[in-house]
Motif scaffolding. Structure first.
Motif, mmCIF file in Angstrom:
data_model
loop_
_atom_site.group_PDB
_atom_site.id
_atom_site.type_symbol
_atom_site.label_atom_id
_atom_site.label_comp_id
_atom_site.label_asym_id
_atom_site.label_seq_id
_atom_site.Cartn_x
_atom_site.Cartn_y
_atom_site.Cartn_z
ATOM 1 N N LYS A 106 0.827 -1.214 0.000
ATOM 2 C CA LYS A 106 0.000 0.000 0.000
ATOM 3 C C LYS A 106 0.858 1.260 0.000
ATOM 4 O O LYS A 106 0.547 2.243 -0.669
ATOM 5 C CB LYS A 106 -0.910 -0.027 1.233
ATOM 6 C CG LYS A 106 -1.847 1.151 1.366
ATOM 7 C CD LYS A 106 -2.690 0.997 2.633
ATOM 8 C CE LYS A 106 -3.617 2.175 2.814
ATOM 9 N NZ LYS A 106 -4.416 2.046 4.075
ATOM 10 N N LYS A 110 1.345 4.328 -3.186
ATOM 11 C CA LYS A 110 1.137 5.764 -2.984
ATOM 12 C C LYS A 110 2.286 6.578 -3.551
ATOM 13 O O LYS A 110 2.109 7.731 -3.955
ATOM 14 C CB LYS A 110 0.997 6.058 -1.483
ATOM 15 C CG LYS A 110 -0.297 5.561 -0.863
ATOM 16 C CD LYS A 110 -0.330 5.904 0.620
ATOM 17 C CE LYS A 110 -1.620 5.427 1.274
ATOM 18 N NZ LYS A 110 -1.637 5.721 2.730
ATOM 19 N N GLU A 113 3.790 5.634 -9.530
ATOM 20 C CA GLU A 113 2.747 5.448 -10.531
ATOM 21 C C GLU A 113 3.314 4.751 -11.764
ATOM 22 O O GLU A 113 2.748 4.832 -12.844
ATOM 23 C CB GLU A 113 2.152 6.805 -10.916
ATOM 24 C CG GLU A 113 1.316 7.443 -9.818
ATOM 25 C CD GLU A 113 0.074 6.631 -9.461
ATOM 26 O OE1 GLU A 113 -0.471 5.948 -10.358
ATOM 27 O OE2 GLU A 113 -0.338 6.660 -8.293
ATOM 28 N N GLU A 219 -7.475 -3.379 -7.515
ATOM 29 C CA GLU A 219 -6.974 -2.520 -6.431
ATOM 30 C C GLU A 219 -5.734 -1.744 -6.848
ATOM 31 O O GLU A 219 -5.577 -0.562 -6.527
ATOM 32 C CB GLU A 219 -6.646 -3.369 -5.200
ATOM 33 C CG GLU A 219 -7.839 -3.813 -4.392
ATOM 34 C CD GLU A 219 -7.414 -4.542 -3.132
ATOM 35 O OE1 GLU A 219 -7.622 -3.996 -2.033
ATOM 36 O OE2 GLU A 219 -6.869 -5.649 -3.254
ATOM 37 N N ASN A 222 -6.934 0.956 -9.397
ATOM 38 C CA ASN A 222 -8.069 1.817 -9.063
ATOM 39 C C ASN A 222 -8.101 2.302 -7.623
ATOM 40 O O ASN A 222 -8.861 3.198 -7.297
ATOM 41 C CB ASN A 222 -9.390 1.071 -9.337
ATOM 42 C CG ASN A 222 -9.635 0.862 -10.813
ATOM 43 O OD1 ASN A 222 -10.154 1.723 -11.502
ATOM 44 N ND2 ASN A 222 -9.255 -0.317 -11.300
ATOM 45 N N GLY A 223 -7.302 1.718 -6.782
ATOM 46 C CA GLY A 223 -7.379 2.081 -5.376
ATOM 47 C C GLY A 223 -8.177 1.048 -4.599
ATOM 48 O O GLY A 223 -8.185 -0.140 -4.940
ATOM 49 N N GLU A 224 -8.879 1.478 -3.581
ATOM 50 C CA GLU A 224 -9.562 0.546 -2.690
ATOM 51 C C GLU A 224 -10.698 -0.213 -3.390
ATOM 52 O O GLU A 224 -11.487 0.357 -4.140
ATOM 53 C CB GLU A 224 -10.122 1.297 -1.479
ATOM 54 C CG GLU A 224 -10.675 0.365 -0.404
ATOM 55 C CD GLU A 224 -11.116 1.125 0.831
ATOM 56 O OE1 GLU A 224 -11.619 0.480 1.767
ATOM 57 O OE2 GLU A 224 -10.972 2.363 0.849
#
Length: 595
Positions: A106, A110, A113, A219, A222-224
């Motif tokens: 995680k 952050k 990219e 995930e 797209n994230g969570e």
């Protein structure tokens, strides 16, 4: 038993008897994502960084079977893409699992990219699942972002072994305790959600892991992930993997793609794993079985593209592989340029510990191609080498190149001296090195003789005064007699470049006579340079004689020398008269002939 009781009374964070690790600060970003708490730690013996997963048996007694299963599987299963287990201890109060130093995935997502880095991570997780599902008939059952960690190189490592179960076991944990993992309902595959974990008994071993692999892809891009309804949104997922992604998250388990097939599709020509980062890492991991020609092409390509890779993966993944290839010869000479390029991003301490240590070892390797590569690339790392290392560990290997039977090694060894000279000790420079230079001035190869003269001229500023007086004039004079025209030009230019080192006597009696001889050289380039050099020394002489007295004749006012002065004056006057008479006679004779 007494030992276990004594451990059970220890409070987390304090020293544990016979436990060789210090448990440090908790990683807050991981808290609540798993049944485990993650702590940074160190090995007591040498301070090596580690990660420590801790489980409180009293606070989570209902999940104790999951923690016990994870601890057991950590100790028994090994694979390069699984989180590396180092040590652990199980007590009545706590379970500690010590692994290589990692951070939660995680945190990396952050910061980076980089899509190529994400694809490489997905490859590593897929490779781990292929090993578990296909090779071991094991269900992971807990594939998600919180089960993946990144090491210093930024590589993804699969963990989260709470439900790890072999279908060959008598009572696989996943069937009984699958619902106890954190957020199990959210990540459960459709068939499990509709029935129970027991439904997996009738499915292929990889079915639920493939579903979770698909949710992991969602995930990552797209994230969570909150529910299965989101999985139809492929807007942020790379187009190249969309077809395979849809098959991974198929609601029908019989149509679901396995992680193994996902990997195979990505590695096909034109597949989504055909990017530089993935291909470079795969090549390095299999370099021992590659042909020499393949390695040569690979390292040339690597040197061109390595600047586009994340710094962490270059330093901690690619660089160690390259160093290993350099030290043990599997990479050949082409491996050095990318090593030097990565080394530029290291701190001074890291450079000395990693790059310099490898370079010193490699200079001792007798392989000519490696030696040549070291010499050709010397300029890119010489500033990072201390004077002591150059004198004590490198120079002794470099000088063997002066007598090498291969001319190209001798020539590049001569060139390397221009870079090494400022770091050599007075004794090495003014004695040992000059012995080799003297021999090289008589080398069979004219180009080497020429470069030796040039080298001596350029390093002359580092020589002490006595050596300059003893060596330079005679060495450069010798080059003026060389049958190779370029060697004669080099000698003349070297004289010009070092003109300030000679006194008036040397200029007038040693150097100008030698230079005058090549003013009538058969080669025009030599004659031109000879006149330039002569002009340099004449101007040098003019400057030197400015401080000389107008005459060496004693003062005429001195009584002591009056007698001799009178004689000298008469002689001088007579000489002037003769000179004038001779000159007049010559002019007269010419005039008469003209008339």
């Amino acid at each position: 038993m007494d030992y276990l009781k004594s451990i059970s009374r220890v409070v987390l964070g304090k020293d544990i008897p016979s436990f060789p690790y210090n448990i440090g600060e908790k990683v807050d970003s991981f808290e609540g994502a798993s049944i485990w708490s993650l702590h940074n730690g160190t090995k007591k013996e040498d301070g090596t960084s580690v990660s420590v997963f801790t489980f409180d048996c009293n606070k989570q007694r209902d999940r104790l079977p999951l923690a016990k299963n994870a601890f057991k599987k950590f100790r028994t299963i090994r694979h390069p893409d699984l989180l590396k287990y180092l040590d652990g201890v199980e007590t009545e109060t706590y379970i500690y699992i010590v692994t290589e130093y990692v951070s939660p995935l995680k945190d990396q997502l952050k910061l980076h990219e980089d899509n190529n880095l994400k694809l490489w991570g997905l490859y590593k997780v897929g490779s781990a699942l292929k090993f578990l599902n296909n090779d071991c008939s094991i269900i992971h059952g807990n594939v998600r972002i919180s089960s993946i960690f990144t090491n210093k190189a930024g590589e993804w490592k699969l963990a989260g072994f709470e439900l790890l179960s072999s279908i060959k076991e008598e009572n696989p944990v996943i069937y009984t305790y699958g619902g106890l993992v954190v957020e199990s309902a959210k990540y459960a595959s459709p068939e499990v959600s509709k029935n129970s974990w027991n439904v997996l008994k009738d499915q292929e071993v990889w079915v639920t892991d493939s579903w979770n692999y698909g949710t992991l892809i969602y995930e990552v891009y797209n994230g969570e992930f909150t529910s299965a309804k989101q999985l139809d949104n492929v807007e942020s997922i790379p187009q190249a993997i969309c077809d395979q992604y849809r098959q991974l998250v198929s609601t029908n388990p019989k149509l679901r793609l396995s992680a193994s097939s996902f990997i195979e599709d990505g590695l096909k020509p034109g597949g989504f794993f055909q990017n530089d980062l993935v291909q470079v890492n795969l090549f390095l991991e299999n370099m021992n079985i590659k042909e020499a020609k393949e390695k040569e092409i690979f390292f040339k390509k690597l040197n061109n593209c390595i600047g586009n890779f994340p710094e962490e993966i270059c330093k901690y993944k690619i660089l160690p592989e390259l160093i290993n290839a350099l030290e043990y010869g599997s990479g050949g000479a082409k491996v050095l340029p990318p090593i030097i390029k990565i080394g530029n991003s290291l701190s001074s301490t890291e450079y000395e510990q990693i790059i310099v240590a490898a370079i010193v070892k490699t200079f001792a390797v007798p392989d000519r191609t490696i030696r040549l590569s070291l010499l050709e690339n010397l300029g890119s790392f010489i500033d990072k080498l201390s004077d002591k290392i150059v004198n004590d560990q490198i120079f002794q290997h470099v000088v063997t190149g002066f007598t090498d039977t291969a001319p190209i090694i001798r020539e590049n060894t001569v060139k390397s001296i221009l870079l090494l000279a400022p770091k050599l000790s007075d004794r090495t420079l003014n004695n040992e090195l000059l012995k080799y230079i003297a021999k090289l001035q008589m080398d069979d190869e004219p180009g080497i003789r020429t470069n030796t003269t040039i080298c001596l001229g350029k390093i002359s500023k580092h020589l002490n005064d006595s050596t300059k007086k003893r060596v330079l004039a005679s060495a450069f004079s010798r080059s003026l007699r060389d049958p190779f025209p370029h060697a004669r030009v080099a000698g003349l230019m070297a004289f010009s470049a070092t003109s300030d080192y000679y006194d008036a006597t040397e200029c007038a009696t040693k150097i100008l006579p030698c230079v005058s001889l090549v003013m009538i050289d058969k080669e025009k380039s030599v004659r031109i340079q000879a006149f330039k050099t002569a002009d340099t020394f004449i101007k040098r002489l003019e400057k030197l004689v400015e401080s000389m007295p107008d005459t060496a004749i004693p003062d005429p006012n001195s009584t002591e020398n009056s007698s001799s002065l009178g004689v000298a004056s008469n002689v001088a006057g007579a000489a002037a008269s003769v000179a004038e008479s001779w000159a007049g006679w010559a002019v007269t004779s010419i005039t008469k002939k003209v008339i």
